[in-house]
Design an enzyme around this catalytic site. Structure first.
Site, PDB file in Angstrom:
ATOM      1  N   GLU A   1       0.871  -1.192   0.000  1.00 59.74           N
ATOM      2  CA  GLU A   1       0.000   0.000   0.000  1.00 59.74           C
ATOM      3  C   GLU A   1       0.897   1.229   0.000  1.00 59.74           C
ATOM      4  OE1 GLU A   1      -2.641  -0.229   3.349  1.00 59.74           O
ATOM      5  OE2 GLU A   1      -3.378  -2.214   2.743  1.00 59.74           O
TER       6      GLU A   1
ATOM      7  N   ALA B   1       2.584   1.285   3.275  1.00 57.52           N
ATOM      8  CA  ALA B   1       3.094   0.021   3.833  1.00 57.52           C
ATOM      9  C   ALA B   1       3.658  -0.869   2.733  1.00 57.52           C
ATOM     10  CB  ALA B   1       1.970  -0.715   4.571  1.00 57.52           C
TER      11      ALA B   1
ATOM     12  N   PRO C   1      10.767 -18.247   1.097  1.00 60.88           N
ATOM     13  CA  PRO C   1      11.986 -18.846   0.550  1.00 60.88           C
ATOM     14  C   PRO C   1      11.809 -19.321  -0.894  1.00 60.88           C
ATOM     15  CG  PRO C   1      11.622 -19.622   2.780  1.00 60.88           C
ATOM     16  CD  PRO C   1      10.407 -18.825   2.400  1.00 60.88           C
TER      17      PRO C   1
ATOM     18  N   GLU D   1       9.597 -18.192  -3.096  1.00 65.27           N
ATOM     19  CA  GLU D   1       9.439 -17.025  -3.964  1.00 65.27           C
ATOM     20  C   GLU D   1      10.788 -16.348  -4.221  1.00 65.27           C
ATOM     21  OE1 GLU D   1       5.238 -16.204  -1.792  1.00 65.27           O
ATOM     22  OE2 GLU D   1       6.540 -14.473  -2.067  1.00 65.27           O
TER      23      GLU D   1
ATOM     24  N   GLN E   1      42.231  -5.691 -23.710  1.00 61.93           N
ATOM     25  CA  GLN E   1      42.373  -6.417 -22.435  1.00 61.93           C
ATOM     26  C   GLN E   1      41.255  -6.072 -21.453  1.00 61.93           C
ATOM     27  OE1 GLN E   1      45.432  -5.532 -19.440  1.00 61.93           O
ATOM     28  NE2 GLN E   1      46.128  -7.630 -19.727  1.00 61.93           N
TER      29      GLN E   1
ATOM     30  N   GLN F   1      28.193  -0.784 -20.340  1.00 62.42           N
ATOM     31  CA  GLN F   1      29.374   0.070 -20.566  1.00 62.42           C
ATOM     32  C   GLN F   1      30.110  -0.364 -21.830  1.00 62.42           C
ATOM     33  OE1 GLN F   1      30.118   2.718 -18.890  1.00 62.42           O
ATOM     34  NE2 GLN F   1      32.164   3.172 -19.687  1.00 62.42           N
ATOM     35  N   LEU F   2      30.221  -1.678 -22.037  1.00 65.16           N
ATOM     36  CA  LEU F   2      30.961  -2.188 -23.203  1.00 65.16           C
ATOM     37  C   LEU F   2      30.213  -1.922 -24.507  1.00 65.16           C
ATOM     38  CD1 LEU F   2      32.349  -5.499 -21.681  1.00 65.16           C
ATOM     39  CD2 LEU F   2      33.641  -3.420 -22.228  1.00 65.16           C
TER      40      LEU F   2
ATOM     41  N   GLU G   1      18.239  -4.927   1.566  1.00 60.40           N
ATOM     42  CA  GLU G   1      18.664  -4.590   2.935  1.00 60.40           C
ATOM     43  C   GLU G   1      17.964  -5.520   3.944  1.00 60.40           C
ATOM     44  OE1 GLU G   1      17.579  -2.529   0.694  1.00 60.40           O
ATOM     45  OE2 GLU G   1      19.037  -0.920   0.427  1.00 60.40           O
TER      46      GLU G   1
HETATM   47  C1  LIG Z   1       7.707  -3.257 -10.442  1.00 58.68           C
HETATM   48  C2  LIG Z   1       7.157  -3.593  -9.076  1.00 58.68           C
HETATM   49  C3  LIG Z   1       6.282  -4.657  -8.943  1.00 58.68           C
HETATM   50  C4  LIG Z   1       5.725  -4.949  -7.704  1.00 58.68           C
HETATM   51  N1  LIG Z   1       4.801  -5.958  -7.587  1.00 58.68           N
HETATM   52  C5  LIG Z   1       4.126  -6.096  -6.426  1.00 58.68           C
HETATM   53  C6  LIG Z   1       3.025  -7.010  -6.335  1.00 58.68           C
HETATM   54  O1  LIG Z   1       2.680  -7.713  -7.300  1.00 58.68           O
HETATM   55  N2  LIG Z   1       2.349  -7.089  -5.157  1.00 58.68           N
HETATM   56  C7  LIG Z   1       2.705  -6.329  -4.067  1.00 58.68           C
HETATM   57  O2  LIG Z   1       2.037  -6.452  -3.043  1.00 58.68           O
HETATM   58  N3  LIG Z   1       3.749  -5.484  -4.128  1.00 58.68           N
HETATM   59  C8  LIG Z   1       4.454  -5.330  -5.271  1.00 58.68           C
HETATM   60  N4  LIG Z   1       5.491  -4.445  -5.348  1.00 58.68           N
HETATM   61  C9  LIG Z   1       5.858  -3.687  -4.174  1.00 58.68           C
HETATM   62  C10 LIG Z   1       7.189  -4.083  -3.573  1.00 58.68           C
HETATM   63  O3  LIG Z   1       7.081  -5.327  -2.964  1.00 58.68           O
HETATM   64  C11 LIG Z   1       7.579  -2.937  -2.622  1.00 58.68           C
HETATM   65  O4  LIG Z   1       7.953  -1.843  -3.439  1.00 58.68           O
HETATM   66  C12 LIG Z   1       8.676  -3.343  -1.681  1.00 58.68           C
HETATM   67  O5  LIG Z   1       8.190  -4.231  -0.737  1.00 58.68           O
HETATM   68  C13 LIG Z   1       9.263  -2.133  -0.966  1.00 58.68           C
HETATM   69  O6  LIG Z   1       8.255  -1.386  -0.346  1.00 58.68           O
HETATM   70  P1  LIG Z   1       8.207   0.211  -0.572  1.00 58.68           P
HETATM   71  O7  LIG Z   1       8.266   0.462  -2.031  1.00 58.68           O
HETATM   72  O8  LIG Z   1       7.053   0.757   0.187  1.00 58.68           O
HETATM   73  O9  LIG Z   1       9.558   0.748   0.058  1.00 58.68           O
HETATM   74  P2  LIG Z   1       9.830   1.047   1.617  1.00 58.68           P
HETATM   75  O10 LIG Z   1       9.245  -0.025   2.455  1.00 58.68           O
HETATM   76  O11 LIG Z   1       9.450   2.442   1.867  1.00 58.68           O
HETATM   77  O12 LIG Z   1      11.405   0.898   1.654  1.00 58.68           O
HETATM   78  C14 LIG Z   1      12.254   1.856   0.977  1.00 58.68           C
HETATM   79  C15 LIG Z   1      13.681   1.406   1.137  1.00 58.68           C
HETATM   80  O13 LIG Z   1      14.035   1.461   2.508  1.00 58.68           O
HETATM   81  C16 LIG Z   1      15.013   0.514   2.802  1.00 58.68           C
HETATM   82  N5  LIG Z   1      14.519  -0.354   3.881  1.00 58.68           N
HETATM   83  C17 LIG Z   1      13.247  -0.783   4.104  1.00 58.68           C
HETATM   84  N6  LIG Z   1      13.182  -1.582   5.167  1.00 58.68           N
HETATM   85  C18 LIG Z   1      14.432  -1.679   5.657  1.00 58.68           C
HETATM   86  C19 LIG Z   1      15.019  -2.380   6.746  1.00 58.68           C
HETATM   87  N7  LIG Z   1      14.286  -3.145   7.552  1.00 58.68           N
HETATM   88  N8  LIG Z   1      16.343  -2.228   6.951  1.00 58.68           N
HETATM   89  C20 LIG Z   1      17.091  -1.441   6.148  1.00 58.68           C
HETATM   90  N9  LIG Z   1      16.589  -0.780   5.104  1.00 58.68           N
HETATM   91  C21 LIG Z   1      15.291  -0.893   4.853  1.00 58.68           C
HETATM   92  C22 LIG Z   1      15.250  -0.277   1.521  1.00 58.68           C
HETATM   93  O14 LIG Z   1      16.354   0.268   0.840  1.00 58.68           O
HETATM   94  C23 LIG Z   1      13.981  -0.015   0.730  1.00 58.68           C
HETATM   95  O15 LIG Z   1      14.183  -0.168  -0.659  1.00 58.68           O
HETATM   96  C24 LIG Z   1       6.095  -4.177  -6.573  1.00 58.68           C
HETATM   97  C25 LIG Z   1       6.999  -3.122  -6.716  1.00 58.68           C
HETATM   98  C26 LIG Z   1       7.511  -2.811  -7.934  1.00 58.68           C
HETATM   99  C27 LIG Z   1       8.436  -1.623  -8.057  1.00 58.68           C
END
Ligand SMILES: Cc1cc2nc3c(=O)[nH]c(=O)nc-3n(C[C@H](O)[C@H](O)[C@H](O)COP(=O)(O)OP(=O)(O)OC[C@H]3O[C@@H](n4cnc5c(N)ncnc54)[C@H](O)[C@@H]3O)c2cc1C
Length: 384
Positions: A129, A132, A244, A246, A283, A340-341, A371
């Site tokens: 969401e 979230a 795991p 997935e 090279q 790059q290549l 992360e």
């Molecule tokens: C192309 C695409 C397809 C997707 N498909 C689906 C789908 O089919 N169904 C679905 O439900 N979701 C889907 N997603 C959502 C995806 O699972 C989320 O984008 C992902 O879980 C990250 O959540 P967020 O984008 O809210 O980032 P946030 O939760 O805001 O996190 C942002 C960044 O914070 C850092 N971070 C977060 N938590 C931690 C932690 N505990 N420790 C350290 N660093 C942390 C990481 O660098 C992370 O990238 C998709 C996303 C994309 C871009």
């Protein structure tokens, strides 16, 4: 793709050949058009179903191929290598079908799995969401029981297969309990769900041939029998248990994309002349290609070892997390070196390496950000 894998056999080789021919025939010629419109046509699903490429690891009794993870892996490798990821078989067959198989009642399995196998139903998983993503426990979409119905309110974003999906597994809050305990998985048949709406296709950096949408639920009524599992509040655990497997699918795809990047680049550096000689004679090029190939082979060996463990039911969560973060991180580095290549041509979308560069970036983010994978591994290290 390299067929000399420890687990390959004649049956899997035939499946690989069939999958390769399917993607080359049905997807490759259309890739650029589908990227331009941000989606493939709906009938790619029924075509893939007819070709036996959907639900390969679901039992035949439920209309599936009767195979196992290896069958799934062979198909997604060919899909990734051919850059035909315009429909997410990983989400459909690898994730959603397995939720239903693992947690569904007999009636639910019989109702949904055969239609997923033919492509009559297209599956999506809706967890994320706007507020979230990684922190799934904070989801706000909720469902309340009203007689024989769940009534869902809320919205989801970034949903893969979002345009075509007509069977959506939605993570919702069903209880007042804080955090993970109040989360349940509800199955929504969108064709008959009043109050369900899709947002426009999202304009992504990469994977532009794959439909990704926001989904909106405005008092959507879902039969009480569409809860996955015997009791509510188990959704978070159900999601975690499947991770795991997935994550291994993501790792398998990552290695296939490494191979494609390397093959593309080898072809290019052999025919491109600079300073009177093929680029491959320099090279730096030779060393870069040697490094990429070494990393891809190491990744392949690690993934194959993980697959062997998975097949024996011995793949643990930290090891799958290692496979996910390391293969996707390595993939991004390899594709960057390969681009790059290609020089300026690598920046042109006409060249596959440019499209790969954009496509691979998200692999470090979804399926659990890298992360988070390192946190999982570190937590396990602390126990030693
Ligand atoms: C192309 C695409 C397809 C997707 N498909 C689906 C789908 O089919 N169904 C679905 O439900 N979701 C889907 N997603 C959502 C995806 O699972 C989320 O984008 C992902 O879980 C990250 O959540 P967020 O984008 O809210 O980032 P946030 O939760 O805001 O996190 C942002 C960044 O914070 C850092 N971070 C977060 N938590 C931690 C932690 N505990 N420790 C350290 N660093 C942390 C990481 O660098 C992370 O990238 C998709 C996303 C994309 C871009």
């Amino acid at each position: 793709m390299d067929a000399r894998r420890p687990w390959m056999d004649e049956e899997l080789a035939l499946l690989r050949d069939g999958a390769r021919r399917f993607f080359e025939r049905e997807c490759v010629p259309n890739e650029m058009a589908w990227r331009a419109q941000h989606h493939a046509p709906r009938d790619i699903w029924t075509k893939a179903g007819a070709a036996g490429l959907l639900c390969a690891s679901i039992p035949e009794a439920y209309g599936g191929g009767g195979g196992n993870f290896l069958h799934e892996a062979v198909i997604v490798e060919e899909q990734a290598y051919s850059m035909s990821q315009s429909f997410s078989n990983n989400v459909h067959s690898g994730i959603v079908a397995h939720y239903i198989l693992a947690y569904g009642s007999e009636a639910q399995k019989k109702r949904w799995l055969p239609k997923l196998a033919t492509g009559e139903l297209v599956a999506a998983i809706a967890m994320t969401e706007p507020g979230a993503g990684t922190d799934l426990q904070r989801i706000k979409t909720h469902a309340r029981l009203d007689g024989d119905w769940w009534r869902i309110d809320g919205s989801k974003t970034f949903i893969t297969n979002g345009l075509h999906a007509n069977l959506v597994v939605v993570a919702v809050k069903t209880g007042a309990e804080a955090g993970a305990k109040g989360i349940s998985l509800l199955v929504v048949e969108t064709d008959t769900a009043a109050g369900f709406r899709r947002g426009p296709l999202l304009d992504k950096l990469g994977q532009r041939n794959l439909d990704t949408c926001e989904l909106f639920f405005d008092d959507v009524k879902v039969p009480a029998t569409h809860l996955l599992g015997a009791e509510e509040g188990k959704g978070f655990v159900q999601l975690m248990q499947q991770l795991p497997r997935e994550r291994m699918l993501i790792a398998v795809v990552a290695v296939a994309m490494m191979r494609r990047a390397i093959d593309e680049t080898l072809d290019y550096v052999r025919q491109r002349n600079v300073f009177g000689q093929p680029l491959m004679a320099m090279q730096n090029t030779r060393f870069k290609m040697a490094e990429c190939e070494t990393q891809a082979r190491a990744a392949q060996a690690f993934v194959d070892d993980c697959i062997a463990k998975l097949m024996k039911g011995e793949l643990d969560v930290p090891t799958a997390a290692m496979a996910k973060w390391w293969t996707t991180d390595t993939l991004c580095r390899i594709v960057d070196e390969c681009l790059q290549l290609h020089g300026g041509y690598g920046f042109m979308n006409e060249y596959p390496i440019a499209r790969l560069y954009a496509d691979v970036r998200v692999t470090k983010i979804f399926g659990g950000a890298n992360e988070v994978m390192k946190e999982i591994i570190a937590r396990d290290l602390e126990k030693r």
